[in-house]
Design a protein around this motif. Structure first.
Motif, PDB file in Angstrom:
ATOM      1  N   ALA A   1     -13.878  14.651  23.695  1.00 32.71           N
ATOM      2  CA  ALA A   1     -14.806  13.798  22.759  1.00 32.71           C
ATOM      3  C   ALA A   1     -15.530  12.749  23.304  1.00 32.71           C
ATOM      4  CB  ALA A   1     -14.042  13.406  21.422  1.00 32.71           C
ATOM      5  N   ARG A   2     -14.677  11.829  24.108  1.00 32.64           N
ATOM      6  CA  ARG A   2     -15.166  10.537  24.929  1.00 32.64           C
ATOM      7  C   ARG A   2     -16.303  11.030  25.696  1.00 32.64           C
ATOM      8  NH1 ARG A   2     -10.122   8.549  24.517  1.00 32.64           N
ATOM      9  NH2 ARG A   2      -9.288   9.374  26.564  1.00 32.64           N
ATOM     10  N   ARG A   3     -15.969  12.238  26.453  1.00 35.41           N
ATOM     11  CA  ARG A   3     -17.071  12.817  27.288  1.00 35.41           C
ATOM     12  C   ARG A   3     -18.252  13.192  26.626  1.00 35.41           C
ATOM     13  NH1 ARG A   3     -13.222  15.872  30.031  1.00 35.41           N
ATOM     14  NH2 ARG A   3     -14.095  17.644  28.933  1.00 35.41           N
ATOM     15  N   GLY A   4     -18.412  13.459  25.304  1.00 37.03           N
ATOM     16  CA  GLY A   4     -19.361  13.971  24.447  1.00 37.03           C
ATOM     17  C   GLY A   4     -19.539  15.433  24.337  1.00 37.03           C
ATOM     18  N   ILE A   5     -19.030  16.037  23.270  1.00 37.02           N
ATOM     19  CA  ILE A   5     -19.304  17.337  22.912  1.00 37.02           C
ATOM     20  C   ILE A   5     -20.954  17.584  22.800  1.00 37.02           C
ATOM     21  CG2 ILE A   5     -18.992  19.256  21.402  1.00 37.02           C
ATOM     22  CD1 ILE A   5     -16.480  18.011  20.648  1.00 37.02           C
ATOM     23  N   PRO A   6     -21.623  18.469  23.520  1.00 33.06           N
ATOM     24  CA  PRO A   6     -23.131  18.603  23.571  1.00 33.06           C
ATOM     25  C   PRO A   6     -23.339  19.050  21.881  1.00 33.06           C
ATOM     26  CG  PRO A   6     -21.970  20.021  25.263  1.00 33.06           C
ATOM     27  CD  PRO A   6     -20.996  19.428  24.550  1.00 33.06           C
ATOM     28  N   PRO A   7     -24.403  18.385  21.715  1.00 34.76           N
ATOM     29  CA  PRO A   7     -24.986  18.740  20.211  1.00 34.76           C
ATOM     30  C   PRO A   7     -25.210  20.076  20.144  1.00 34.76           C
ATOM     31  CG  PRO A   7     -26.486  17.074  21.337  1.00 34.76           C
ATOM     32  CD  PRO A   7     -25.540  17.482  22.489  1.00 34.76           C
ATOM     33  N   ALA A   8     -25.536  21.085  20.984  1.00 34.09           N
ATOM     34  CA  ALA A   8     -25.722  22.357  20.647  1.00 34.09           C
ATOM     35  C   ALA A   8     -24.157  22.947  20.308  1.00 34.09           C
ATOM     36  CB  ALA A   8     -26.087  23.132  21.744  1.00 34.09           C
ATOM     37  N   THR A   9     -23.303  22.434  21.001  1.00 33.22           N
ATOM     38  CA  THR A   9     -21.877  22.878  20.649  1.00 33.22           C
ATOM     39  C   THR A   9     -21.412  22.478  19.174  1.00 33.22           C
ATOM     40  OG1 THR A   9     -21.454  23.150  23.277  1.00 33.22           O
ATOM     41  CG2 THR A   9     -19.260  22.810  21.531  1.00 33.22           C
ATOM     42  N   VAL A  10     -21.856  20.986  19.083  1.00 31.06           N
ATOM     43  CA  VAL A  10     -21.332  20.716  17.792  1.00 31.06           C
ATOM     44  C   VAL A  10     -22.054  21.531  16.581  1.00 31.06           C
ATOM     45  CG1 VAL A  10     -21.605  18.757  16.088  1.00 31.06           C
ATOM     46  CG2 VAL A  10     -21.059  18.439  18.531  1.00 31.06           C
ATOM     47  N   ALA A  11     -23.266  21.886  16.703  1.00 32.05           N
ATOM     48  CA  ALA A  11     -24.086  22.733  15.785  1.00 32.05           C
ATOM     49  C   ALA A  11     -23.407  24.073  15.775  1.00 32.05           C
ATOM     50  CB  ALA A  11     -25.339  22.802  16.292  1.00 32.05           C
ATOM     51  N   ARG A  12     -22.780  24.493  16.621  1.00 29.55           N
ATOM     52  CA  ARG A  12     -22.080  25.968  16.647  1.00 29.55           C
ATOM     53  C   ARG A  12     -20.462  25.912  15.972  1.00 29.55           C
ATOM     54  NH1 ARG A  12     -25.254  27.148  21.120  1.00 29.55           N
ATOM     55  NH2 ARG A  12     -23.641  26.048  22.611  1.00 29.55           N
TER      56      ARG A  12
END
Lengths: 227, 227
Positions: free
Chosen positions: B17-28
């Motif tokens: 989470a700190r590295r930042g989940i890519p937005p496209a992954t979040v959307a899936r």
């Protein structure tokens, strides 16, 4: 129709179409068209890529790149002609003929969609309403009589509908989807919260309102936890 | 709540989470969660990446890559534990606390959204309904009394709502959006066909039904013209 007219679809645009407009660009074209129509409604005749991009909520480099797929580059110091560019986007999207839509599932959402006034001026006509519930079949919604599911094929044939809109519960969605495909529909927009299987010649777009909220929740959560 | 519990959010997940989940992954992720809940409802205890990917309508390589952002890799020959993976996705999305939603614009669509039963079991509670029309204010929809726009700030404060849902006509949407932001909402889901300006700390997701249809029209058009 105008798609075959050389005035409205220049050679460059046809060449781009053959090369294949990237799906992400296609997905942004409706937003550009929306912004162009808003500008036209305000009496604006020419627009810059900065203004149009700002209205559409994208970067101007992105906008210029997207529009280059349509063979549209604007003119230095003049920008884009609003009316001409609108026509180009409409031709690219195939909006020069009205497309006919059948809605399956006339619950709260189907009702709202049937009554949505924004379809007509954006190229779509709702031509049929279908529901499985005998209590709903026969009622009139938005000027159309709701018909039973077993008449779907006849409705699609009679109206030449090419797009089906699924507003049923998740449990019924795949069966309805199969019926729509069998009836000859080639595009499906589903609001049911489940993925749908379709043959390769059919396109599916999915809107899942709760998923959209969950994506927003992620950002709120990250902010709250300081991640 | 459970977001701070080490059992439900292992170190690896927090690191991701700190590295930042890519937005496209979040959307899936919501789609994976939907598929996991469907599996659980069927009594399935473990699932393979192939099965889960198929249910979610993505490729299995994509699924494995997405889930690796949560620190979840499945076990060779066993696959993923359905319940554990559900929890991981819920923690990642921040769904361990119910989030509160206010709906502005109680026309046909707002009405349908207020009555949508799918929010509650996916982590959201509708806590307020607001409309500008005096004829609508005071009516009861889905068990809530519709309140006037000038009470929005008080409603958000009293309910601790973090998400606003805009179901107004396009012309009113920016004004409503500004009012929601000022009231303290940090996520906005809009159905109005126009782009919205928000400050950087606010996230916007947009659903434009006619745009979705226009994207389907593009594919139908391409097919028809043999491009």
């Amino acid at each position: 129709m105008a798609g075959s007219s050389p005035e409205r679809e220049p050679v460059a645009a046809r060449a781009s179409a053959r090369r294949g407009i990237p799906p992400a660009t296609v997905a942004r074209l409706p937003g550009y068209l929306r912004a162009l129509h808003a500008l036209a409604a305000e009496g604006v005749v020419t627009t810059s890529s900065d203004e149009l991009a700002d209205r559409a909520g994208v970067g101007s480099a992105q906008l210029r790149k997207d529009l280059s797929w349509l063979g549209s580059y604007g003119r230095r110091g003049v920008g884009y002609d609003v009316e001409h560019l609108s026509s180009q986007v409409e031709v690219a999207l195939g909006l020069t003929t009205q497309r006919r839509v059948v809605i399956v599932g006339i619950g709260n959402l189907g009702h709202a969609l049937a009554n949505y006034s924004g379809f007509a001026d954006r190229g779509f006509g709702v031509v049929g309403l279908v529901d499985a519930d005998p209590a709903v079949v026969g009622t009139t919604v938005a000027g159309l009589v709701v018909r039973p599911l077993d008449e779907l094929r006849a409705i699609v044939a009679a109206t030449d509908a090419s797009i089906g809109l699924i507003a049923t519960p998740a449990a019924a969605a795949q069966e309805v989807c199969d019926a729509l495909v069998e009836a000859g529909v080639v595009g499906i927009l589903t609001f049911a919260p489940r993925s749908l299987r379709v043959p390769p010649h059919v396109d599916v777009r999915a809107v899942d309102v709760a998923s959209e909220l969950q994506i927003l929740a992620f950002h709120d959560h990250r902010r709250a936890t300081g991640a």
